[in-house]
Scaffold this motif. Sequence first.
Motif, mmCIF file in Angstrom:
data_model
loop_
_atom_site.group_PDB
_atom_site.id
_atom_site.type_symbol
_atom_site.label_atom_id
_atom_site.label_comp_id
_atom_site.label_asym_id
_atom_site.label_seq_id
_atom_site.Cartn_x
_atom_site.Cartn_y
_atom_site.Cartn_z
ATOM 1 N N SER A 76 0.854 -1.186 0.000
ATOM 2 C CA SER A 76 0.000 0.000 0.000
ATOM 3 C C SER A 76 0.886 1.231 0.000
ATOM 4 O O SER A 76 2.048 1.179 0.408
ATOM 5 N N THR A 77 0.313 2.341 -0.453
ATOM 6 C CA THR A 77 1.101 3.558 -0.559
ATOM 7 C C THR A 77 1.595 4.011 0.807
ATOM 8 O O THR A 77 2.775 4.286 0.994
ATOM 9 N N HIS A 78 0.682 4.068 1.772
ATOM 10 C CA HIS A 78 1.108 4.560 3.092
ATOM 11 C C HIS A 78 2.049 3.568 3.758
ATOM 12 O O HIS A 78 2.923 3.950 4.524
ATOM 13 N N GLY A 79 1.877 2.277 3.460
ATOM 14 C CA GLY A 79 2.722 1.255 4.077
ATOM 15 C C GLY A 79 4.181 1.436 3.734
ATOM 16 O O GLY A 79 5.068 1.192 4.549
ATOM 17 N N LYS A 80 4.435 1.894 2.509
ATOM 18 C CA LYS A 80 5.827 2.132 2.125
ATOM 19 C C LYS A 80 6.414 3.242 2.985
ATOM 20 O O LYS A 80 7.574 3.170 3.391
ATOM 21 N N GLU A 81 5.602 4.249 3.257
ATOM 22 C CA GLU A 81 6.114 5.357 4.070
ATOM 23 C C GLU A 81 6.340 4.926 5.515
ATOM 24 O O GLU A 81 7.366 5.257 6.119
ATOM 25 N N PHE A 247 -6.460 -6.349 10.855
ATOM 26 C CA PHE A 247 -5.020 -6.302 10.617
ATOM 27 C C PHE A 247 -4.737 -6.928 9.261
ATOM 28 O O PHE A 247 -5.015 -8.101 9.034
ATOM 29 N N MET A 248 -4.249 -6.123 8.324
ATOM 30 C CA MET A 248 -3.831 -6.633 7.020
ATOM 31 C C MET A 248 -2.339 -6.373 6.919
ATOM 32 O O MET A 248 -1.911 -5.302 6.482
ATOM 33 N N PRO A 249 -1.546 -7.363 7.349
ATOM 34 C CA PRO A 249 -0.106 -7.117 7.495
ATOM 35 C C PRO A 249 0.561 -6.627 6.221
ATOM 36 O O PRO A 249 1.443 -5.771 6.283
ATOM 37 N N HIS A 250 0.131 -7.134 5.059
ATOM 38 C CA HIS A 250 0.820 -6.756 3.824
ATOM 39 C C HIS A 250 0.573 -5.302 3.447
ATOM 40 O O HIS A 250 1.332 -4.720 2.705
ATOM 41 N N PHE A 265 -10.447 3.260 8.190
ATOM 42 C CA PHE A 265 -9.062 3.290 7.738
ATOM 43 C C PHE A 265 -9.112 3.279 6.220
ATOM 44 O O PHE A 265 -9.785 2.448 5.628
ATOM 45 N N TRP A 266 -8.410 4.204 5.596
ATOM 46 C CA TRP A 266 -8.385 4.148 4.130
ATOM 47 C C TRP A 266 -6.964 4.017 3.636
ATOM 48 O O TRP A 266 -6.021 4.443 4.282
ATOM 49 N N PHE A 267 -6.835 3.381 2.484
ATOM 50 C CA PHE A 267 -5.506 3.109 1.953
ATOM 51 C C PHE A 267 -5.611 2.858 0.459
ATOM 52 O O PHE A 267 -6.715 2.714 -0.084
ATOM 53 N N VAL A 268 -4.451 2.818 -0.183
ATOM 54 C CA VAL A 268 -4.429 2.555 -1.620
ATOM 55 C C VAL A 268 -3.594 1.303 -1.870
ATOM 56 O O VAL A 268 -2.381 1.326 -1.670
ATOM 57 N N PRO A 269 -4.222 0.205 -2.269
ATOM 58 C CA PRO A 269 -3.440 -0.988 -2.590
ATOM 59 C C PRO A 269 -2.668 -0.768 -3.880
ATOM 60 O O PRO A 269 -3.197 -0.194 -4.830
ATOM 61 N N GLU A 270 -1.440 -1.233 -3.912
ATOM 62 C CA GLU A 270 -0.596 -0.932 -5.077
ATOM 63 C C GLU A 270 -0.270 -2.133 -5.934
ATOM 64 O O GLU A 270 0.246 -1.981 -7.032
ATOM 65 N N LYS A 271 -0.500 -3.319 -5.426
ATOM 66 C CA LYS A 271 -0.165 -4.501 -6.218
ATOM 67 C C LYS A 271 -1.318 -5.485 -6.159
ATOM 68 O O LYS A 271 -1.846 -5.752 -5.078
ATOM 69 N N ASP B 421 3.503 2.547 14.684
ATOM 70 C CA ASP B 421 2.733 1.674 15.575
ATOM 71 C C ASP B 421 1.557 1.000 14.871
ATOM 72 O O ASP B 421 1.086 -0.050 15.313
ATOM 73 N N ILE B 422 1.093 1.596 13.778
ATOM 74 C CA ILE B 422 -0.035 0.978 13.066
ATOM 75 C C ILE B 422 0.289 -0.479 12.777
ATOM 76 O O ILE B 422 -0.509 -1.377 13.024
ATOM 77 N N GLN B 423 1.489 -0.719 12.256
ATOM 78 C CA GLN B 423 1.854 -2.085 11.911
ATOM 79 C C GLN B 423 2.251 -2.897 13.144
ATOM 80 O O GLN B 423 1.934 -4.075 13.255
ATOM 81 N N LEU B 424 2.946 -2.260 14.082
ATOM 82 C CA LEU B 424 3.547 -3.039 15.168
ATOM 83 C C LEU B 424 2.601 -3.294 16.340
ATOM 84 O O LEU B 424 2.817 -4.213 17.127
ATOM 85 N N HIS B 425 1.569 -2.489 16.452
ATOM 86 C CA HIS B 425 0.649 -2.612 17.572
ATOM 87 C C HIS B 425 0.132 -4.049 17.710
ATOM 88 O O HIS B 425 -0.247 -4.674 16.729
ATOM 89 N N ASP B 426 0.155 -4.547 18.951
ATOM 90 C CA ASP B 426 -0.343 -5.901 19.232
ATOM 91 C C ASP B 426 0.365 -7.008 18.462
ATOM 92 O O ASP B 426 -0.213 -8.058 18.194
ATOM 93 N N THR B 427 1.613 -6.764 18.072
ATOM 94 C CA THR B 427 2.416 -7.854 17.528
ATOM 95 C C THR B 427 3.471 -8.246 18.554
ATOM 96 O O THR B 427 3.589 -7.622 19.614
#
Lengths: 376, 625
Positions: A76-81, A247-250, A265-271, B421-427
Amino acid sequence: MITAIIVTGLLLIVAILVTVFRVQSLISITKKADERVGTSNKVNAVLFPVFLVIGFGLAIWISFYSDKFLLPEASSTHGKETDNLFWITMGVIGAVFFATHILLFWFPFQYQYKKERRATFYPHNNNLEVVWTIIPGIVLTTLVISGWWVWRDIMKDAPEDAVVVELVGKQFNWIVRYPGDKQAVLGQSKSELGRYDYRLIDATNEIGIDFTDVNSFDDFTSTEIHIPKGKPVLLKIHARDVLHSVFMPHFRLKMDAVPGMQTRFWFVPEKTTAEMRAELGNPNFNYELACTEVCGRGHFSMRTLVVVDEPAEYAKWVANRKPFLAQNRDYLKLVPANLKEKALQVVGPEEGAEPAAAPADSASAPAVASVPVATK
Amino acid sequence: MATANLDIHDGAHAHSHDHDHEHEHHELGFIRSYVFSEDHKVIAKQYLITGLIWAFIGGFLSILFRIQLGFPEAKLFWLKPLLGGWIDDSGKLDANFYLALVTMHGTIMVFFVLTAGLSGTFSNYLIPLQVGARDMASGFMNMLSFWFFFLSSVLMFGSLFLSTGPAGGGWTVYPPLSAVKTANPGSEMGMTLWLVSMAFFIVSQLLGGVNYVTTVINLRTRGMSFSRLPLTVWAFFITAIIGLLSFPVLFSAALLLIFDREFHTSFFLSDLYVAGQALDNRGGSPILFQHLFWFLGHPEVYIVLLPALGITSEIIATNSRKPIFGYRAMIVSMLAIMVLSFIVWAHHMFVTGMNPFLGSIFMFLTLIIAVPSAVKAFNYITTLWRGNIVFTPAMLFSIGLVSLFISGGLTGVALGNSAIDIQLHDTYFVVAHFHLVMGSASFFGMMAGVYHWFPKMFGRMMDEKLGYVHFWMTFIGVYMVFFPMHYIGIAGFPRRYYSFTNFDFSKSFTDLNMFISIAAIVTFSSQLIFAFNFFYSIFKGRKAPQNPWHSTTLEWTAPVNPGHGNWVGEIPTVYRWPYDYSKPGAQEDFIPQTVPYAATPESNLPHEIDDEELYTDTPEVKSAH
């Protein structure tokens, strides 16, 4: 028999250890007592740098070892950041970790007790205190401000045109609802999710969709989450029994599901899923949705598949969904009389020539999220 | 014991009915002396023994769930004699019981071991002895404090044996899971007992806390100004204030939760459909509970940690034979932590649906608290610099604490950043973080304290060699357990999962999980070395000298086995700060607090001349030490 041997063996070992201990302590008493330290002081002093070197070695080794098990690059775009921020932060704290530990474990060796030496009386140095207050202050401020920028962007309102998906947590699976695409029939510019009320929940209508609301006529549920690549996706989240957490880890995405309150929660999937499969060389790769807020016995098994499609595929997938109301016509009786006609327009005529057998659509049986994605 | 006689009343009156010179506590009989004792030293030992027993129980529970996580395929029939029905017919640990284990491990370790066992032991033991007081301000309240804790312990322990199991919603007991009895078997009687037990626990903490604060403020001996308090006492004092201000909030949360559970109120509940039934509750907010919980929960981290840091400050200074570096900076950092600890709680709630703006605020506040923590770490390291270090087991554990405090604290910088923390929370990253910085660090502080003050408590020495083995096994073990956990967390493994096989993303790391479990078992087993050393030394250890570590603080001027009232005769007067180690010019490498400047002209610093005149009128100047 074997147990008896083991127990005897253990008892013997304990007895030997205790004897050794007793002998050792008696010997130590007879030794000269006026020395402040013995050889163990040297041993301990040496062990700290040894621990340091071996420990650092292991820490570096495990970093390489673990690398292959970590999540792939954020989809996701924000995930990269946030990943960037995370690794920058890890770099900074890693450096501090190494530096402080070198000092912390070297000093004990360097300054171990020597009878002829005296420690330096050095009770304070305000300049030093100021320095190591200000430097961490600056570093932390930098980190926190860059974090704040990212956080603000992630948490701002979703774009108007975001694809809306509703996720509802229950013990122990997720219910997925889409607003449908029959806005034209309903005479609306944009399809929206219908209202829900927990008092309307039953075995089939698991969210408690309120069919007195026009918007609910074309809503459809699904056992999988489909989302289009490159488009903003807005998750509207709540829970119907206890706390859950999406929780969507990817996608580096997490947001609690709370009963009685909607979270977003909003996001942009990239792949797309297909792209990820190709990239990872793993034809079985799937995006997954898990629960990260303890919710009871099945907490560890609340799995729902997430499929990222090309926008065209996604549109096709949506078009092929049948509204919940069309699948469960019984609920038409809950529609108020003045809206009945509109509802029928959406769900189609009454005569039950339902060709529902076609793609084995299982939208009404989401008890277990075990439906595999098309490619197997 | 017969050597430690004194009359607690300063006046010299004799007990007419006393045929020998035995002191008061012998008249009290066994029950009043050792069971319902009002003596702070006995109460401290009661806290210590209870805390250690809890530590073994809590540690053992963690071994049980580590077996499940490390060896998910194992057949656990061999545990059936112990766990009975919690091992099902296929030899697997019951998933509900897994959650109960996790919950009880957390509750026991945080509250019963590291709050009661640590603060209860050392605040009680050291505050009167180090400030120069006969006892706590109120011995009776102090006794009540322990017995409320004991009652709370009994209830919590009893809940382990319920057929529906103990509380199972995580140690944070978030409603609705903890509030709705049909949502989880652990939310039935187990949760009721949890709440009642915690209510008594809070009462115990408040009774103790009032005493600690009052004693420090009112009962300091002559000359013991706040700027001469050892950092241990400062830490206990600040801890007690934090506890007094934050535990009542948890009490209110527990009370409201009891209302929601038993009297159909809706403080935390709204719109629930559980077990096939729509509940009546409307308008409550589960988030409200989280605010209340963490308003205690976060300060609680410092309630657990600060005493350990205080103990470490004292031990590192003593065994480096150097004054603690930056005494005032240490106090200021602790005060800063005290204030800040109350305004960072919502960083546990970044992704609970709380307004993101609040998240921003709490992110800033959270990262501010890292600064005083960093200052403390740097000060410890500088204290070691150019010291003359004696490695007692206590010293080893203190250095270990600093290491764990740094390692665990640093990852807090990542977690405190809401975006990360978004990713790490509760891990497992979070699990690794707080087990290092709060769990292990505080546990190391507790161990350091036990090794250091054991001679004072029991008049005997613990075996050093066993202490060394215990330290190195524990220190290496703790890192083997918690360091790899970070990677599992970065890979996204969620907390409180019974098994990781349901998800593709968490199918990896099976070897590492097995390794962690083995490391945990070894680490736990090595605590038996400590247990042996501890109990053996109480009875058979070498007799302790009066001041085995050549320390400056007041407690070492008391008799080897201090009796009721602590000092024979008059309480010593204090003339200097507690860190005059290796003072240039001085004969010994330490000058006790009871030695006036007048007696040490060779080592006095220029500004210390003035102070001296303030106290030259005291009669026992020459006789001190």
